[in-house]
Design an enzyme around this catalytic site. Structure first.
Site, PDB file in Angstrom:
ATOM      1  N   HIS A   7       0.848  -1.199   0.000  1.00  0.00           N
ATOM      2  CA  HIS A   7       0.000   0.000   0.000  1.00  0.00           C
ATOM      3  C   HIS A   7       0.883   1.248   0.000  1.00  0.00           C
ATOM      4  CE1 HIS A   7      -3.449  -2.375   2.162  1.00  0.00           C
ATOM      5  NE2 HIS A   7      -3.273  -2.750   0.908  1.00  0.00           N
TER       6      HIS A   7
HETATM    7  C1  FAD Z   1       0.050  -7.662  -3.962  1.00  0.00           C
HETATM    8  C2  FAD Z   1      -0.894  -6.514  -3.720  1.00  0.00           C
HETATM    9  C3  FAD Z   1      -2.026  -6.722  -2.930  1.00  0.00           C
HETATM   10  C4  FAD Z   1      -2.912  -5.661  -2.704  1.00  0.00           C
HETATM   11  N1  FAD Z   1      -4.081  -5.915  -2.045  1.00  0.00           N
HETATM   12  C5  FAD Z   1      -5.024  -4.938  -1.982  1.00  0.00           C
HETATM   13  C6  FAD Z   1      -6.326  -5.217  -1.485  1.00  0.00           C
HETATM   14  O1  FAD Z   1      -6.645  -6.353  -1.113  1.00  0.00           O
HETATM   15  N2  FAD Z   1      -7.215  -4.199  -1.438  1.00  0.00           N
HETATM   16  C7  FAD Z   1      -6.887  -2.917  -1.831  1.00  0.00           C
HETATM   17  O2  FAD Z   1      -7.726  -2.018  -1.691  1.00  0.00           O
HETATM   18  N3  FAD Z   1      -5.661  -2.633  -2.317  1.00  0.00           N
HETATM   19  C8  FAD Z   1      -4.749  -3.612  -2.438  1.00  0.00           C
HETATM   20  N4  FAD Z   1      -3.537  -3.354  -3.009  1.00  0.00           N
HETATM   21  C9  FAD Z   1      -3.239  -1.965  -3.428  1.00  0.00           C
HETATM   22  C10 FAD Z   1      -3.987  -1.533  -4.685  1.00  0.00           C
HETATM   23  O3  FAD Z   1      -3.958  -2.550  -5.661  1.00  0.00           O
HETATM   24  C11 FAD Z   1      -3.317  -0.255  -5.211  1.00  0.00           C
HETATM   25  O4  FAD Z   1      -3.334   0.705  -4.174  1.00  0.00           O
HETATM   26  C12 FAD Z   1      -4.005   0.332  -6.431  1.00  0.00           C
HETATM   27  O5  FAD Z   1      -4.097  -0.595  -7.474  1.00  0.00           O
HETATM   28  C13 FAD Z   1      -3.220   1.563  -6.896  1.00  0.00           C
HETATM   29  O6  FAD Z   1      -3.881   2.120  -7.997  1.00  0.00           O
HETATM   30  P1  FAD Z   1      -3.094   3.082  -8.981  1.00  0.00           P
HETATM   31  O7  FAD Z   1      -3.999   3.400 -10.117  1.00  0.00           O
HETATM   32  O8  FAD Z   1      -2.504   4.185  -8.212  1.00  0.00           O
HETATM   33  O9  FAD Z   1      -1.837   2.224  -9.507  1.00  0.00           O
HETATM   34  P2  FAD Z   1      -1.780   0.813 -10.222  1.00  0.00           P
HETATM   35  O10 FAD Z   1      -3.051   0.069 -10.063  1.00  0.00           O
HETATM   36  O11 FAD Z   1      -0.547   0.147  -9.746  1.00  0.00           O
HETATM   37  O12 FAD Z   1      -1.621   1.175 -11.772  1.00  0.00           O
HETATM   38  C14 FAD Z   1      -0.538   1.942 -12.256  1.00  0.00           C
HETATM   39  C15 FAD Z   1      -0.248   1.501 -13.687  1.00  0.00           C
HETATM   40  O13 FAD Z   1       0.560   2.493 -14.314  1.00  0.00           O
HETATM   41  C16 FAD Z   1       1.501   1.858 -15.149  1.00  0.00           C
HETATM   42  N5  FAD Z   1       2.635   2.762 -15.351  1.00  0.00           N
HETATM   43  C17 FAD Z   1       3.531   3.175 -14.427  1.00  0.00           C
HETATM   44  N6  FAD Z   1       4.433   4.031 -14.995  1.00  0.00           N
HETATM   45  C18 FAD Z   1       4.095   4.146 -16.288  1.00  0.00           C
HETATM   46  C19 FAD Z   1       4.655   4.867 -17.380  1.00  0.00           C
HETATM   47  N7  FAD Z   1       5.732   5.663 -17.217  1.00  0.00           N
HETATM   48  N8  FAD Z   1       4.082   4.742 -18.608  1.00  0.00           N
HETATM   49  C20 FAD Z   1       2.974   3.955 -18.783  1.00  0.00           C
HETATM   50  N9  FAD Z   1       2.419   3.251 -17.775  1.00  0.00           N
HETATM   51  C21 FAD Z   1       2.960   3.347 -16.537  1.00  0.00           C
HETATM   52  C22 FAD Z   1       1.883   0.612 -14.363  1.00  0.00           C
HETATM   53  O14 FAD Z   1       2.473  -0.358 -15.202  1.00  0.00           O
HETATM   54  C23 FAD Z   1       0.539   0.197 -13.765  1.00  0.00           C
HETATM   55  O15 FAD Z   1      -0.125  -0.711 -14.610  1.00  0.00           O
HETATM   56  C24 FAD Z   1      -2.633  -4.375  -3.238  1.00  0.00           C
HETATM   57  C25 FAD Z   1      -1.494  -4.168  -4.021  1.00  0.00           C
HETATM   58  C26 FAD Z   1      -0.632  -5.229  -4.279  1.00  0.00           C
HETATM   59  C27 FAD Z   1       0.578  -4.997  -5.131  1.00  0.00           C
END
Ligand code: FAD
Length: 490
Positions: free
Chosen positions: A426
């Site tokens: 997280h």
């Molecule tokens: C193993 C694990 C278990 C988890 N369990 C839970 C849970 O049970 N419940 C919960 O609420 N949360 C959980 N989380 C946390 C939750 O998944 C994340 O907080 C959430 O997905 C973050 O959303 P986001 O859009 O910020 O980033 P992400 O969902 O990580 O998406 C970001 C995306 O941007 C892409 N990206 C990055 N840089 C670039 C670039 N320069 N150019 C193009 N693309 C790029 C990445 O490849 C990625 O696909 C967990 C996370 C993990 C890793």
């Protein structure tokens, strides 16, 4: 790499995870021309559910080995694939507790942010991701944990999940091969595509291109299967960065946008323990424990961890000479965790050498150490009450805890900081949103200060650590913000 080509689109979304997919579907359904650039690859369910090393190669950033640096290094993993971290997460679902809506409003001056106004956005996400209550018949590792919770008389609940129809394949972290766990590639992304959004995978945004107070587009690298790559210049009227809590600030800073960017990195540091029971648990064949204890929330939470035999070996490795014999008893073991709402200081910066790497740092505070110590005392007591013969914390040189007297020691003493083996999944708060110009990077709706057409819409914008699983909050805030954008453009 061939020469930069140039393309023009109306809205560019960078990243296709929780924030990016939400942004894309809303914009596409409102009639905007949307292109999403995603660094990772597109995978079908047939690529999911492989062994953890294979899954980490396919779906994780840095093959799952990203340290957060500090005097106590912390293991961090995040997704790098279509759907981002939602593809590999556990699907636990929380709405942002009202206390945090109020605290964030007060501390960061977020306009038009109330529990009531957020309800529809949470409800929307819950419907799209089929969030449901856990099954009535609890898996063994959950039932045992429940026994301990009842013995302690603490407030706890089996947490709803975005995993309706889960059949306990124990593959959440490797991508659910049954499609039960609802990564956004199962729901929002196909819907966004049906509404006209285009998702370009294997495409890394290297730099934002700027002119005065506008972002004019991006420079991105598109890779092919034969490992050749093109550098593409994509011009856009509007850019939403949704690259996650570490990559969003890194990309912004690399592009020269630094105002309160990457200065306030927050995490939930997590300490795991393995517990040995007389009875068979067979956690290796089951979904992780589904109950979380919120008695000591928001500072301290307990729950259960993903369990494989390989993970068990890793978790026991802090004291391997004493612990290795336990591997024979893996069927009688399960893994649980203490997570604390981090209060330490963290930063995210692009690496100075080479443009593609990011350096995340987090310095564990004394309060964090206190909470982890108290949390261990309480979690160990709970597990012993549930029938554990002994509890093995991921702390170097710390003997097994096999009595309540051993456990309560940590209510009053601090665990040795340098011996802690911590992890986290997280991460947030690297570009806090709100009207407080002395601490925020973006306004109340994610518009980056000093820029007319640049928005942040992912975990980075959470102004502080929420003390709960964050995906629901990220999606609800992302939808709120993008709807505000749409209403302004109309
Ligand atoms: C193993 C694990 C278990 C988890 N369990 C839970 C849970 O049970 N419940 C919960 O609420 N949360 C959980 N989380 C946390 C939750 O998944 C994340 O907080 C959430 O997905 C973050 O959303 P986001 O859009 O910020 O980033 P992400 O969902 O990580 O998406 C970001 C995306 O941007 C892409 N990206 C990055 N840089 C670039 C670039 N320069 N150019 C193009 N693309 C790029 C990445 O490849 C990625 O696909 C967990 C996370 C993990 C890793």
């Amino acid at each position: 790499m061939s020469e930069a080509q140039s393309i023009r689109v109306e809205v560019l979304v960078i990243g296709s995870g929780a924030g990016g997919a939400t942004t894309a579907i809303e914009l596409a359904q409102a009639g905007f021309e949307v292109v999403v650039l995603e660094e990772g690859s597109r995978h079908g369910l047939d690529s999911y559910g492989k062994s953890l090393p294979q899954a980490m190669q396919l779906l994780y950033r840095n093959r799952g080995m990203t340290p957060i640096l500090g005097s106590v290094p912390i293991g961090f993993v995040e997704g790098r694939c279509l759907g981002g971290s939602t593809e590999i997460n556990s699907g636990f679902w929380h709405r942002l507790p009202p206390e945090f809506v109020l605290r964030w409003t007060k501390q960061f001056q977020i306009n038009d942010f109330t529990v009531e106004s957020m309800d529809e956005h949470f409800a929307w996400a819950e419907e799209k991701l089929k969030v449901t209550e856990p099954p009535e018949i609890l898996p063994k590792s959950t039932a045992i944990f429940k026994r301990g919770v009842e013995a302690m008389g603490w407030s706890a609940r089996a947490v709803p999940r975005a995993a309706s129809g889960c059949v306990n394949t124990n593959a959440c972290a490797a991508g659910c091969p049954k499609g039960a766990k609802q990564g956004v590639s199962q729901n929002l992304i196909p819907l966004a595509e049906a509404a006209g959004a285009r998702f370009v995978t294997d495409c890394t945004v290297k730099l934002l291109l700027r002119s005065q107070d506008r972002v004019t587009g991006v420079l991105a690298e598109i890779r092919r299967e034969d490992k050749s790559a093109d550098l593409v210049r994509i011009e856009a009227d509007y850019v939403f960065i949704c690259a996650g809590a570490t990559q969003t600030p890194s990309l912004l800073r690399r592009s020269g946008i630094k105002f309160h960017v990457g200065d306030t990195f927050q995490i939930h540091p997590m300490l795991k323990v393995c517990a040995l029971f007389d009875e068979e648990v067979n956690a290796q064949k089951s979904v992780m424990p589904l109950i979380q204890v919120k008695e000591f929330w928001p500072d301290i939470s307990f729950g259960g961890s993903f369990f494989t035999v390989g993970q068990l070996a890793m978790n026991l490795s802090d004291n391997w000479p004493e612990n290795q014999k336990l591997m024979e008893s893996y069927r009688n073991m399960a893994t649980y965790y203490v997570a604390v709402r981090g209060t330490g200081r963290g930063t995210v910066r692009p690496a100075r050498f080479g443009t593609e790497y990011t350096i995340a740092k987090y310095e564990l505070s004394q309060v964090d150490v206190r909470h982890l110590s108290q949390g261990l005392a309480r979690l160990a007591t709970l597990l012993l009450s549930a029938g554990a013969k002994a509890v093995y914390p991921c702390v170097q040189s710390l003997p097994a805890i096999d009595s309540e007297l051993d456990a309560v020691r940590w209510l009053d003493e601090n665990l040795p900081k340098s011996a802690l083996s911590l992890t986290t999944v997280h991460a947030f708060s690297t570009c806090p949103m709100g009207e407080r110009m002395d601490r925020c990077a973006a306004d109340s709706f994610g518009k980056v200060f000093g820029h007319q057409n640049l928005f942040i819409n992912d975990a980075s914008m959470l102004p502080d650590s929420p003390g709960i699983n964050p995906q629901g909050t990220i999606m609800a805030l992302a939808r709120r913000n993008v709807q505000h954008f749409i209403s302004q453009k109309r």
